[in-house]
Design an enzyme around this catalytic site. Structure first.
Site, mmCIF file in Angstrom:
data_model
loop_
_atom_site.group_PDB
_atom_site.id
_atom_site.type_symbol
_atom_site.label_atom_id
_atom_site.label_comp_id
_atom_site.label_asym_id
_atom_site.label_seq_id
_atom_site.Cartn_x
_atom_site.Cartn_y
_atom_site.Cartn_z
ATOM 1 N N CYS A 195 0.864 -1.074 -0.025
ATOM 2 C CA CYS A 195 -0.067 -0.083 -0.230
ATOM 3 C C CYS A 195 0.832 1.210 0.035
ATOM 4 C CB CYS A 195 -0.973 -0.152 1.178
ATOM 5 S SG CYS A 195 -2.531 0.706 1.068
ATOM 6 N N HIS A 204 -3.571 -4.294 1.283
ATOM 7 C CA HIS A 204 -3.282 -3.798 2.284
ATOM 8 C C HIS A 204 -3.126 -4.757 3.701
ATOM 9 C CE1 HIS A 204 -7.185 -2.408 4.266
ATOM 10 N NE2 HIS A 204 -6.669 -3.367 4.881
#
Lengths: 235, 409
Positions: free
Chosen positions: A93, A191
């Site tokens: 991310c 993520h």
């Protein structure tokens, strides 16, 4: 090859907002299940990044911590040296964007990254939030990627990287691909604990370090994978 | 209370009717629909209903509902208090609470963190209390540094008295710059979101509850109220034993904030404590329900900080049932499970249920915590022998369990 794995978790004080610790715990568990010894270092952003690790992990974060993290890593140089020595890296991310040449700051201003991946990132029109599923580059020989994304980033891949996967569900880089890799550096928008639902990706990082791995009991990983893939993939 | 304008009176009355209908038809407690109807007819209703009352707003990541209840319970000694006891903590819920008790001279409103700037701006509340800020439902909530910044701007624009927990660096940063602040040392158990200085990004050096930035002048202010173990020390140095019925460190923390808040309304700790000690269960939390010879104590934990608080209350000698969902109100992302250290549960019988039980199962497996997976809550209860059992559930999982037990307090 070695029977000892040195894990380095970069900047949990800045870049750990989404359960990123999960990737560290999963690599530890999967290495120990194979009888490998594991040494983990948590590197705070005020401390130097050791360059002798085997696998480096960096996670997600808000805009300000992302900019601070990128500045400190550039100044420190330890991560760039480690990758140059052949260490593996999983960047997630905000951490993924930091590995490129540039990413978008709070107001969309360009912020220089570490240049470890040939990518550049900016801010998209809307936030991509939700489940993601993607077919991994066949060259890597991994099963379907599954996870959760939560970002506003749009990432353009340059010729120096290959897409990690092609999205079936979700946004990823924004052009039908998700994540990328070059050498032993992998970046992804999945993520937080991305490895929880993708144990084969964890094993790829370990195999790059110690060579071929024996199979282990994957029951709980597989049960979670099956449930999540069934929930998002068309029947 | 001064008379409301006619339009507001009508809007408020129709909203209450909608709420009554909603309750009568079994759709809910009516606090949200009633407020929505009122706001539709008179968009300025919240401001008008809040005017001329002594109002406190309560916001935080964790402890909002309980602290609101503690403050309300104490203030009732001074007069009638309007409050959103059902946890409907956005403007529609506030309108509903205020129009239900339209003559109450006092009001205590729990406010969702994201709505605090808007609600403060609308109501011009005299007092705002802020307890903590930590990661929570990242897929839908604002990121917390950003949230703290919004709080900071909103608070700086008002003459409001802020009651703030100075042991939480992010809360302190949000409150700094307010015209009037009462600092309370209420403790901070969850620290994973405050290793860096909110002012300059430098490292925070921490020693006990104290903290200071290594690189700039930002540091913990000196508190005037201090939570010290089981006691609260007031600004005159007098020590008060809390003796709450609610369990755990987190509730002592909430009580310290509540005492400082009601002191701003002129209520001394000695009197306030009588009210605080009457609170036994808040919206079903900490309540014990009975089934087939088993006594189940229900604990709510919505985010990593909340799980630490629940572990603090849970009895290590008892079996424990964990239930996790990922519906909208819970956050659809279960990543936060990896921020909770479950190893404290080793050695207890652990049963895992809820819609996302497989996520939790893997989490426990990796943590080396033995567990048993159950397809339903009822099955988990049946697996355990009669006796006492602790239950920790996140938001909708908790509501499902309460519904099964008839929502008894």
């Amino acid at each position: 090859m070695t029977s000892h794995v040195r894990l380095v978790w970069i900047y949990p004080d800045l870049l750990s907002t989404y359960g990123d610790q999960g990737n560290v715990l999963i690599l530890e568990q999967r290495a120990r299940a194979r009888g490998l010894s594991v040494e983990t270092v948590h590197v705070r952003s005020s401390d130097p990044v050791p360059d002798q690790g085997d696998i480096y992990l960096i996670g997600g974060g808000e805009d300000r911590p992302q900019i601070l993290g990128a500045e400190r890593l550039r100044k420190d140089g330890g991560l760039n040296r480690a990758v140059a020595h052949g260490a593996a890296l999983l960047a997630v991310c905000a951490g993924y964007q930091i590995m490129g040449s540039v990413f978008g700051g709070e107001e969309g201003q360009p912020v220089p990254g570490l240049g470890l991946l040939d990518i550049s990132s900016g801010r998209g029109e809307r936030r991509a939030v939700g489940e993601l599923a993607a077919e991994v580059d066949p060259a890597l020989g991994l099963p379907t990627l599954t996870g959760f994304e939560n970002h506003m980033g749009v990432t353009r891949l340059g010729p120096g990287v290959r897409p990690l996967s092609r999205t079936i569900v979700g946004t990823g880089n924004g052009d039908g691909t998700e994540g990328c890799y070059a050498g032993k550096v992998i970046g992804t928008y999945l993520h937080g604990p991305a490895l929880a639902r993708n144990p084969a990706l964890a094993d790829l990082l370990l195999a790059w370090t110690v060579g071929p791995l024996a199979p282990i009991d994957d029951t709980w990983y597989q049960r979670l994978r099956e449930e999540r893939l069934a929930a998002v993939l068309p029947a | 209370m001064s008379q409301l304008p006619l339009r507001a009176q009508l809007a408020s009355a129709l909203g209450r009717t909608a709420a009554t209908l909603s309750r009568a038809t079994g759709r809910g407690d009516g606090s949200v629909i009633g407020g929505r109807v009122g706001l539709m007819l008179e968009p300025d209703l919240l401001r008008q209903l809040a005017a001329d009352r002594r109002l406190a707003l309560v916001s935080a990541t964790n402890g909002k509902t309980t602290t609101t209840r503690l403050i309300t319970s104490a203030l009732r000694q001074l007069g009638e208090v309007a409050t959103n006891a059902f946890g409907a903590n956005m403007p529609a819920g506030h309108v509903s609470a205020l129009s239900t008790a339209k003559d109450a001279p006092y009001a205590v409103l729990e406010v969702d963190e994201k709505y605090l700037p808007e609600v403060l701006d609308t109501t011009r509340a005299g007092v705002v209390c802020l307890m903590n800020l930590s990661r929570d439902q990242m897929d839908r909530a604002a990121e917390i540094w950003l949230l703290a910044q919004k709080w900071r701007r909103a608070l700086a624009a008002q003459p409001t008295l802020v009651i703030a927990n100075c042991d939480d660096p992010l809360v302190t940063w949000a409150a700094t710059g307010s015209a009037r602040v009462t600092w309370v040392s209420a403790g901070q158990r969850w620290r994973e979101d405050s290793w860096c200085c909110p002012e300059c990004g430098g490292p925070l050096d921490r020693k006990g509850v104290d903290w200071a930035c290594r690189e700039c002048a930002f540091r913990r202010p000196t508190p005037s109220w201090v939570l010290d173990g089981e006691d609260v020390i007031d600004p005159r140095g007098q020590r008060w034993r809390l003796d709450l019925q609610l369990p755990g460190q987190a509730n002592r923390s909430n009580a310290a904030i509540a005492l400082a808040t009601v002191a701003a309304f002129g209520l001394e700790p000695g009197h306030a404590l009588l009210g605080l000690r009457e609170v036994t269960s808040v919206a079903g939390r900490y309540t014990t329900v009975e089934r087939d010879g088993r006594s189940l104590r229900l604990l709510l934990a919505k985010n990593p900080a909340g799980w630490l608080e629940a572990f603090d209350v849970a009895d290590p000698s008892l079996p424990i049932i964990l239930s996790v969902n990922a519906q909208g109100p819970d956050g659809r992302d279960t990543s936060w499970l990896w921020d909770v250290d479950y190893r404290i549960l080793r050695g207890r019988p652990v049963l895992v249920t809820g819609e996302r039980r497989r996520d939790l199962a893997l989490r426990l497996y990796v943590a080396g915590v033995p567990f048993q997976l159950c397809d339903s809550f009822g099955q988990a209860v049946a697996v355990l022998p009669p006796g006492r059992i602790d239950v920790i559930a996140n938001y909708t999982a908790f509501q499902q369990i309460r519904t099964e037990f008839g929502r008894a307090e």
